[in-house]
Design an enzyme around this catalytic site. Structure first.
Site, PDB file in Angstrom:
ATOM      1  N   GLY A   8       0.826  -1.294  -0.103  1.00  0.00           N
ATOM      2  CA  GLY A   8       0.121   0.045   0.153  1.00  0.00           C
ATOM      3  C   GLY A   8       0.973   1.154   0.092  1.00  0.00           C
ATOM      4  O   GLY A   8       2.208   1.377   0.111  1.00  0.00           O
ATOM      5  N   GLY A  42       0.837   5.569   1.115  1.00  0.00           N
ATOM      6  CA  GLY A  42      -0.073   6.853   1.718  1.00  0.00           C
ATOM      7  C   GLY A  42       0.824   8.158   1.714  1.00  0.00           C
ATOM      8  O   GLY A  42       1.829   7.982   1.064  1.00  0.00           O
ATOM      9  N   GLY A  43       0.547   9.124   2.457  1.00  0.00           N
ATOM     10  CA  GLY A  43       1.206  10.418   2.277  1.00  0.00           C
ATOM     11  C   GLY A  43       2.488  10.154   3.033  1.00  0.00           C
ATOM     12  O   GLY A  43       3.475  10.835   2.910  1.00  0.00           O
ATOM     13  N   ASP A  89      -6.409   8.992  14.512  1.00  0.00           N
ATOM     14  CA  ASP A  89      -6.800   8.524  12.937  1.00  0.00           C
ATOM     15  C   ASP A  89      -7.087   7.416  12.816  1.00  0.00           C
ATOM     16  O   ASP A  89      -6.720   6.478  12.087  1.00  0.00           O
ATOM     17  CB  ASP A  89      -5.401   8.865  12.491  1.00  0.00           C
ATOM     18  CG  ASP A  89      -5.488   8.934  10.945  1.00  0.00           C
ATOM     19  OD1 ASP A  89      -6.635   9.216  10.501  1.00  0.00           O
ATOM     20  OD2 ASP A  89      -4.523   8.684  10.036  1.00  0.00           O
TER      21      ASP A  89
END
Length: 853
Positions: free
Chosen positions: A541, A543-544, A659
């Protein structure tokens, strides 16, 4: 049960009309007596009630399943709470059953007069059925006894003349006065067994059984495997339940003699109800009904943390939730498998550094301990601790000893032969344990007195001081030389590690003895090899923060490597925060951090590998969502709730995740959930309730209104995120953040509308199929809506959430308006992979400059 007489001035039609009216208006008729004689019976829509109106017995069908049972429940508690069931594994196919006394037994017959269940008394004597009677007592005990010429049984009378009693055959509930344990004369064992599911009372996988061998204790079993043990009874409490203390209104009893061994408890306040249950998901819960609040409140539960897991740290390993990692070896021992230990797998336990020498061995004093598994131990109640030590010293097979009873300074003797299993240390509670150790490993200076003159002592001290100074100076010069030889990247690595450790100590300065961060360091080449040079096919994966790769170490262990972006300042902060936090957290529903790597410009975190990746990759994937049947979804919901409860309440510190979302929940090979990504998490001090930030970080759709609008975050903002996630798991749909592409309400608004219209089941994901329990689904939706209420003070705590999810008898409030978003944004972005300034509306209030992840 008298004869019904028709008044003279009534005609037959009037009587029939009145009878029909009574049956129509009052479908369930409670008998005014607590007795059931040999000439009477209970059928559908009839019940008998205990004398004090406390308990009721009758027919019921859970969740209108079409299967019928005879059971006992609390009479005056609105949410029906069952405490005993006769035919739990042989339900009736319809309501046409008869419960009565026949052949001096209690029996349940179906509509064909076939025997479905019986009390099965073989020594009930002879005589007519009129000579025996069944009675429901205010304790919840259903008894069968001699009729005694119509006299009723009282709570104080002896149980010796009962022909049969339901207290001897518990289901999933232990009530006050019930015995959990053994009748040693007959070999009869009383134990609890969970329901199969929340609406299926048949025998489930989990049971709570007392083992009377050795030093008796109680075990929670999952089929044939032990999940948890109470520790033995030490006179005041179970050694594995330090919070167990006598109260003014509740007392605990543990009796052991040659005739019986059992645990029981009693309640002195008549208006207070308490029960101990085993849930279908394998949790022990003590619940109390408080009349003022009109709901079941959690009093105690287990397992509650990683150290409650049976054999978590293997033989001789000590589990301590205040340590990092939680497993540690006692003095004189070292990890059996150092590599696994470094990767926070302590199941291999510890081994001795030095072989024992029976004649010279000493004993290591370990305070505040949960005693080792004790079913094979030897017990002598007459010895004192000194005699116990002498006995253990003489017996070379004795590995440890302790008191049998800790009251009044201690009494009795317990010795353990063989390995010590399932040790745990508490900050407060437990008891003293003395472990056999080689004398050379003990460093017992108290028994060795060295006589030296003052001059010699002074000279020795000066010499030692001089030597120490020389050594220190030499090492300082060596360190200086090493630092000068290091390149800028290596010095950067040292500075970053020091920054993490120093800031960590500041965060944990409230501790008396803050632990060092014992986190293994991986070198860069090792991770390059493990991930095949970070090959795209190994990418899990992105992400940022960067990318996550699957890897395999040389020894075969699969890992997940989070490689932070080199130019991401956010990544550096996330890295430091993650190392500080997750390295100290240990729970079955939190992902395990195995180590980190800091070399050159690289910053990487190494986690345990989760075979099924993130929850969103399954839940929102049409090709894979069918893998999540309702039972798996419910287990995922409960697992996330338990992990969040650990962060908020049961860990060393109160931690707000900030989060929580579907992509930050990982699934192992059995679809068990583990919360991950603690880069945005914050620690709260013991008395801190909320905090404020100018930099709002999180993910659209999961942020609570008070956090998104005012930067206020607390455990209640995590509860909001959990509520959103719960509704997503039920529906299989994303909340979609603060807008919806077709101008309809988002998921929260849709769930709220369907709930108010009484159409909650329309929310369930079609991929679930038809194999779900309607009441369980509706309960989950209600819990989710309670969690996403607009005002933080209206949301439940996670301890209440866990109770509501795991107890079908817990009273749930009606949810108020959720904090859903009514605005619309023309752009649709993946907030987890981008960082940009956007404007959105939360409850009609505009918020700008959200720092999304």
């Amino acid at each position: 049960m008298g004869t019904l007489r028709i008044h003279p001035f009534w005609n037959w039609n009037q009587f029939l009309f009145f009878s029909f009216l009574v049956i129509f208006l009052f479908p369930e008729i409670s008998m005014s007596v607590d007795m059931l004689s040999g000439t009477e019976s209970v059928v559908h829509n009839q019940t008998i009630v205990s004398e004090g109106d406390v308990f009721e017995l009758g027919f019921f069908s859970p969740d209108d399943s079409g299967e019928w049972y005879v059971g006992i429940w609390y009479k005056n508690i609105p949410d029906r709470t069952y405490v005993w069931i006769a035919n739990r594994d042989k339900p009736l196919s319809n309501s046409s059953g008869v419960f009565k006394v026949e052949d001096r037994n209690l029996v349940l017959l179906d509509q064909g007069n076939n025997l479905v269940w019986s009390s099965n008394i073989t020594n009930g004597g002879t005589g007519s059925d009129d000579a025996v009677a069944a009675q429901l007592l205010d304790t919840g005990n259903l008894i069968l006894r001699e009729a005694n010429n119509g006299e009723t049984e009282t709570e104080s009378e002896s149980t010796e003349h009962y022909l049969w009693q339901s207290f001897d055959y518990p289901t999933d509930t232990l009530l006050p006065g019930m015995k959990l344990g053994w009748d040693l004369n007959t070999g009869f064992n009383r134990f609890l067994t969970a329901w199969r599911t929340r609406t299926d009372p048949s025998t489930g996988d989990f049971s709570f059984k007392l083992d009377y061998h050795g030093f008796p204790e109680i075990f929670l079993w999952n089929k044939q495997g032990i999940e948890y043990r109470s520790g033995p009874w030490n006179g005041l409490r179970f050694s594995g339940v330090p919070e167990m203390k006598p109260l003014d209104y509740m007392t605990f009893t543990f009796l052991t003699n040659r005739d019986e061994v059992y645990y029981s408890f009693s309640i002195t306040k008549r208006d207070l109800f308490s029960r101990l249950i085993v849930t279908p998901t394998g949790a022990l819960q003590r619940l109390t009904w408080i009349p003022d609040t009109k709901q079941w409140n959690p009093f105690w539960y287990a397992p509650k943390d990683q150290c409650d897991d049976y054999r978590e740290c293997g033989p001789y390993g000590i589990c301590d939730t205040d340590a990092s990692p939680v497993c540690k070896c006692p003095k004189g021992f070292s990890p059996k498998n150092q590599q696994a230990w470094n990767l926070r797998d302590g199941s291999g336990g510890c081994v001795r550094k030095t072989d024992l020498d029976c004649a010279k061995d000493k004993f290591l004093h370990l305070p505040n301990m949960k005693l080792p598994e004790s079913t094979t131990s030897f017990v002598d109640r007459t010895m004192n601790l000194k005699d116990c030590e002498a006995l253990c010293t003489r017996n070379c097979s004795c590995m440890a000893y302790s008191n049998w009873d800790i009251r009044n300074g201690g009494a009795g003797c317990v010795i353990w032969i063989g390995d010590l299993i399932d040790l745990r240390q508490y900050t407060d509670g437990g008891q003293d344990l003395f472990v056999r150790l080689a004398a050379s490993d003990l460093e017992d200076g108290g028994n060795a007195t060295v006589l030296i003159t003052g001059t010699t002592a002074g000279a020795g001290v000066l010499v030692l001081a001089l030597v120490a100074f020389v050594i220190w100076k030499k090492k300082a010069m060596q360190r200086k030389g090493k630092i000068e030889k290091k390149g800028p990247h290596e010095r950067s690595q040292d500075l970053l590690l020091n920054e993490v450790v120093i800031s960590s100590k500041k965060e944990y300065s409230s501790e008396n003895n803050p632990d060092e961060l014992e986190l293994p360091l991986f070198d860069f080449d090792t991770l390059v090899t493990a991930t095949d040079n970070f090959a795209d096919e190994n990418k899990l994966g992105q992400g940022g923060f960067g990318c996550v790769y699957m890897g395999r170490l040389v020894e075969g262990q699969e890992i997940a490597v989070k490689r932070l972006s080199k130019n991401s300042g956010q990544g550096t902060e996330e890295f430091k925060n993650e190392v500080k936090l997750i390295a100290r957290l240990q729970h079955r529903n939190l992902v395990r951090l195995l180590g980190c790597c800091i070399e050159m410009d690289e910053k990487m975190l190494v986690y345990e590998y989760m075979e099924n990746r993130s929850l969103d990759s399954v839940l929102f994937n049409k090709a894979r969502s069918s893998l999540l049947n309702w039972q798996r979804r419910f287990n995922i919901i409960c697992g996330i709730a338990r992990g969040l409860l650990y962060l908020h309440q049961d860990s060393r510190f109160r931690i707000v995740h900030r989060d929580l979302k579907a992509s930050n929940v990982l699934l192992d090979g059995e679809m068990n959930p583990k919360i991950s990504d603690f880069g945005m998490a914050r620690i709260f001090s013991g008395d801190q309730i909320e905090a404020n930030t100018k930099r709002v970080v999180g993910t659209y759709g999961y942020m609570s209104p008070e956090y998104a609008m005012d930067g206020l975050f607390s455990t209640k903002s995590d509860v909001f995120s959990f509520g959103v996630l719960l509704l997503e798991v039920v529906s299989g749909k994303k909340n979609r953040g603060f807008y919806h592409s077709n101008s309809e309400l988002n998921l929260l608004g849709h769930a709220w509308r369907t709930w108010k219209e009484g159409k909650g089941l329309e929310l369930i994901d079609p991929a679930v199929g038809d194999t779900y329990e309607a009441q369980e689904v509706l309960r989950c939706i209600q819990v989710g809506l309670l969690c996403v209420q607009e005002r933080a003070e209206n949301r439940p705590t996670m301890s209440t959430v866990v109770l509501m999810l795991n107890s079908e008898t817990a009273t749930l409030a009606q949810p108020k308006t959720p904090g859903f978003c009514l605005g619309r944004n023309t752009l649709e972005t993946d907030s987890s992979t981008s960082k940009q300034d956007e404007s959105c509306t939360v409850n009609q209030v505009t918020v700008t400059m959200l720092d999304a992840r």
